[in-house]
Design an enzyme around this catalytic site. Structure first.
Site, PDB file in Angstrom:
ATOM      1  N   CYS A  56       3.062   0.863  -7.922  1.00  0.00           N
ATOM      2  CA  CYS A  56       3.255  -0.948  -8.124  1.00  0.00           C
ATOM      3  C   CYS A  56       3.841  -1.608  -9.193  1.00  0.00           C
ATOM      4  CB  CYS A  56       2.652  -1.838  -7.640  1.00  0.00           C
ATOM      5  SG  CYS A  56       2.224  -1.547  -6.225  1.00  0.00           S
ATOM      6  N   CYS A 114       0.907  -1.478  -0.145  1.00  0.00           N
ATOM      7  CA  CYS A 114       0.184  -0.138   0.469  1.00  0.00           C
ATOM      8  C   CYS A 114       0.745   1.433   0.340  1.00  0.00           C
ATOM      9  CB  CYS A 114      -1.009   0.670   1.047  1.00  0.00           C
ATOM     10  SG  CYS A 114      -0.435  -0.266   2.682  1.00  0.00           S
ATOM     11  N   CYS A 161      -2.570   1.372  -4.473  1.00  0.00           N
ATOM     12  CA  CYS A 161      -0.949   2.227  -4.606  1.00  0.00           C
ATOM     13  C   CYS A 161      -1.040   2.367  -6.469  1.00  0.00           C
ATOM     14  CB  CYS A 161      -0.399   1.316  -4.151  1.00  0.00           C
ATOM     15  SG  CYS A 161       0.605   0.068  -4.885  1.00  0.00           S
TER      16      CYS A 161
END
Length: 137
Positions: free
Chosen positions: A89, A11, A85
């Site tokens: 990522c 996150c 997120c």
């Protein structure tokens, strides 16, 4: 050769959701799953309300620290679970990705964090079953 499944929870701040998920996975898998967590912009410390919510479940995450998301952590994990997120990522071919749309517990009181924690526990239990690991509790 080790066939221990591994999971990475990501996150933004690595202070709430991903830490709770990692705590549940470590505890419920009894060490049968390698657990990592990280954040695209790690906070300075874990959300104290998330810590309290987990202590209510008998899981202590006080010793954990927010960590920065690295490419190595993603490559070393079988399953990468993101929690809000988005594009931060990195994506690698052959990895299994899941996005868990969970409310961010940052700045929320314990009453608001408990249902987030309980939803994370439910999803972690499903993940354990999908990984073919026996949940210990």
């Amino acid at each position: 050769m080790s066939t221990t499944p591994s999971a990475l929870f990501v996150c933004v701040h690595n202070a709430g959701r991903s830490q709770m998920a990692a705590g549940f996975l470590r505890e419920l898998s009894g060490g049968a799953v390698e657990v990592r967590s990280a954040g695209s912009e790690p906070a300075e410390q874990i959300n104290p309300v998330a810590v309290d919510a987990m202590l209510e479940k008998g899981i202590d995450i006080r010793a954990e620290r927010p960590k920065v998301l690295t490419t190595d952590a993603v490559q070393a994990s079988d399953v990468v679970i993101t929690m809000g997120c988005g594009d931060a990522c990195p994506i690698f071919p052959g990895k299994r990705y899941e996005d868990w749309a969970l409310e961010d517990p940052a700045g929320q009181g314990i009453e608001a964090v408990r249902p987030i924690r309980d939803e994370i526990e439910k999803r972690v239990r499903s993940l354990i079953a999908e990984l073919g690991v026996e949940a210990v509790a």
